[in-house]
Scaffold this motif. Structure first.
Motif, PDB file in Angstrom:
ATOM      1  N   UNK A 106      45.054  51.200  27.731  1.00  9.38           N
ATOM      2  CA  UNK A 106      46.287  51.749  27.170  1.00  9.38           C
ATOM      3  C   UNK A 106      46.269  53.209  27.566  1.00  9.38           C
ATOM      4  N   UNK A 107      47.013  53.541  28.617  1.00 13.92           N
ATOM      5  CA  UNK A 107      46.914  54.882  29.192  1.00 13.92           C
ATOM      6  C   UNK A 107      45.536  55.032  29.815  1.00 13.92           C
ATOM      7  N   UNK A 108      44.818  56.120  29.515  1.00 17.84           N
ATOM      8  CA  UNK A 108      43.470  56.294  30.071  1.00 17.84           C
ATOM      9  C   UNK A 108      42.357  55.685  29.207  1.00 17.84           C
ATOM     10  N   UNK A 109      42.722  55.068  28.086  1.00 18.30           N
ATOM     11  CA  UNK A 109      41.721  54.584  27.128  1.00 18.30           C
ATOM     12  C   UNK A 109      41.463  53.095  27.282  1.00 18.30           C
ATOM     13  N   UNK A 110      40.200  52.736  27.259  1.00 16.62           N
ATOM     14  CA  UNK A 110      39.765  51.343  27.322  1.00 16.62           C
ATOM     15  C   UNK A 110      40.060  50.672  25.986  1.00 16.62           C
ATOM     16  N   UNK A 125      48.521  48.355  28.424  1.00 12.96           N
ATOM     17  CA  UNK A 125      49.703  48.468  29.266  1.00 12.96           C
ATOM     18  C   UNK A 125      49.363  48.346  30.754  1.00 12.96           C
ATOM     19  N   UNK A 126      48.073  48.318  31.079  1.00 12.66           N
ATOM     20  CA  UNK A 126      47.648  48.109  32.470  1.00 12.66           C
ATOM     21  C   UNK A 126      46.265  47.486  32.512  1.00 12.66           C
ATOM     22  N   UNK A 127      45.925  46.991  33.680  1.00  8.54           N
ATOM     23  CA  UNK A 127      44.628  46.340  33.871  1.00  8.54           C
ATOM     24  C   UNK A 127      43.926  46.971  35.066  1.00  8.54           C
ATOM     25  N   UNK A 128      42.626  47.151  34.936  1.00  8.43           N
ATOM     26  CA  UNK A 128      41.780  47.563  36.051  1.00  8.43           C
ATOM     27  C   UNK A 128      40.942  46.361  36.427  1.00  8.43           C
ATOM     28  N   UNK A 129      41.074  45.918  37.666  1.00  8.32           N
ATOM     29  CA  UNK A 129      40.390  44.720  38.136  1.00  8.32           C
ATOM     30  C   UNK A 129      39.379  45.149  39.195  1.00  8.32           C
ATOM     31  N   UNK A 130      38.107  44.876  38.916  1.00 10.16           N
ATOM     32  CA  UNK A 130      37.023  45.264  39.815  1.00 10.16           C
ATOM     33  C   UNK A 130      36.558  44.067  40.633  1.00 10.16           C
ATOM     34  N   UNK A 140      53.874  48.354  42.415  1.00 10.48           N
ATOM     35  CA  UNK A 140      53.171  48.842  41.220  1.00 10.48           C
ATOM     36  C   UNK A 140      51.727  48.362  41.161  1.00 10.48           C
ATOM     37  N   UNK A 141      51.098  48.271  42.310  1.00 12.59           N
ATOM     38  CA  UNK A 141      49.702  47.837  42.407  1.00 12.59           C
ATOM     39  C   UNK A 141      48.971  48.816  43.319  1.00 12.59           C
ATOM     40  N   UNK A 142      47.992  49.515  42.748  1.00 14.02           N
ATOM     41  CA  UNK A 142      47.192  50.455  43.515  1.00 14.02           C
ATOM     42  C   UNK A 142      45.889  49.763  43.864  1.00 14.02           C
ATOM     43  N   UNK A 143      45.555  49.702  45.151  1.00 14.15           N
ATOM     44  CA  UNK A 143      44.340  49.046  45.610  1.00 14.15           C
ATOM     45  C   UNK A 143      43.450  50.080  46.282  1.00 14.15           C
ATOM     46  N   UNK A 191      41.577  47.409  41.655  1.00 15.44           N
ATOM     47  CA  UNK A 191      43.021  47.254  41.593  1.00 15.44           C
ATOM     48  C   UNK A 191      43.494  47.766  40.248  1.00 15.44           C
ATOM     49  N   UNK A 192      44.518  48.606  40.274  1.00 17.57           N
ATOM     50  CA  UNK A 192      45.132  49.077  39.037  1.00 17.57           C
ATOM     51  C   UNK A 192      46.538  48.495  39.003  1.00 17.57           C
ATOM     52  N   UNK A 193      46.793  47.674  37.963  1.00 18.97           N
ATOM     53  CA  UNK A 193      48.045  46.920  37.882  1.00 18.97           C
ATOM     54  C   UNK A 193      48.727  47.109  36.541  1.00 18.97           C
ATOM     55  N   UNK A 194      50.042  46.978  36.524  1.00 14.91           N
ATOM     56  CA  UNK A 194      50.765  46.833  35.265  1.00 14.91           C
ATOM     57  C   UNK A 194      50.566  45.409  34.796  1.00 14.91           C
ATOM     58  N   UNK A 195      50.617  45.193  33.502  1.00  7.20           N
ATOM     59  CA  UNK A 195      50.399  43.843  32.983  1.00  7.20           C
ATOM     60  C   UNK A 195      51.519  42.878  33.363  1.00  7.20           C
ATOM     61  N   UNK A 196      52.677  43.407  33.738  1.00 15.37           N
ATOM     62  CA  UNK A 196      53.776  42.524  34.145  1.00 15.37           C
ATOM     63  C   UNK A 196      53.472  41.829  35.470  1.00 15.37           C
ATOM     64  N   UNK A 197      52.685  42.459  36.330  1.00 11.42           N
ATOM     65  CA  UNK A 197      52.347  41.866  37.628  1.00 11.42           C
ATOM     66  C   UNK A 197      50.931  41.303  37.672  1.00 11.42           C
ATOM     67  N   UNK A 198      50.239  41.303  36.547  1.00  9.95           N
ATOM     68  CA  UNK A 198      48.838  40.905  36.510  1.00  9.95           C
ATOM     69  C   UNK A 198      48.686  39.387  36.431  1.00  9.95           C
ATOM     70  N   UNK A 199      47.819  38.864  37.313  1.00 13.39           N
ATOM     71  CA  UNK A 199      47.425  37.456  37.282  1.00 13.39           C
ATOM     72  C   UNK A 199      45.897  37.435  37.237  1.00 13.39           C
TER      73      UNK A 199
END
Length: 176
Positions: free
Chosen positions: A41-45, A53-58, A8-11, A22-30
């Protein structure tokens, strides 16, 4: 461009030294201090992790400061030399993010060009309209219903409870 997906991690490795996403679910986010994180939350910042519900890590290129990148996207003040670099970077990155369905709002440009709304100055003077409005006082044991009569006169209604130990002003007169 290199794309990998696992657990569940798109790199995404962007071409032309644009960094990584990196696009991650918050359950796997460190959290990682060397990278810039935005919550969605979905496509909204969104501004808080609790709402997301997810994190975008640059992972940014070396010429972009992570703190300025985050400030730029949240419409905070950024130095001019970084503003030009960030605008160019986001122009190159936005086609990829659009295809993924994410919109990073560049509100810095729109807020700088829009005129700020001027607030009217508060009027501190008596008007006849407020003579009919009761004002209620409840301060340090004193309770009263008060009406303004004139600019310098007011009427305390019957039944008011005043403070027994009156404080004195510096000149010896009774204070409130």
């Amino acid at each position: 461009m290199t794309i990998s997906f696992e657990n569940n991690r798109l790199l995404l490795d962007f071409p032309d030294e644009l960094g990584q996403l990196e696009i991650l679910d918050l359950t796997t986010f460190v959290a990682d201090k060397s990278k810039t994180t935005f919550y969605f939350k979905g496509p909204n910042l969104v501004s808080q992790k609790a709402q997301a519900d997810r994190a975008l890590v640059f992972s940014l290129p070396l010429d972009i400061e992570p703190i300025y990148f985050k400030k730029y996207l949240t419409a905070q003040k950024v130095p001019n030399h970084q503003t030009k670099i960030l605008k160019t970077y986001l122009d190159q990155l936005s086609p990829y993010l659009d295809k993924l369905g994410y919109q990073l709002r560049m509100t810095q440009d729109t807020s700088a060009t829009s005129a700020t709304k001027s607030v009217a100055k508060v009027q501190h003077r008596f008007s006849k309209e407020i003579a009919d409005i009761p004002f209620y006082v409840d301060y340090e044991g004193a309770k009263a219903e008060v009406y303004w009569l004139k600019r310098t006169d007011l009427c305390i209604r019957k039944g008011a409870v005043l403070k027994q130990d009156m404080p004195l002003n510096q000149d010896g007169s009774i204070g409130f």
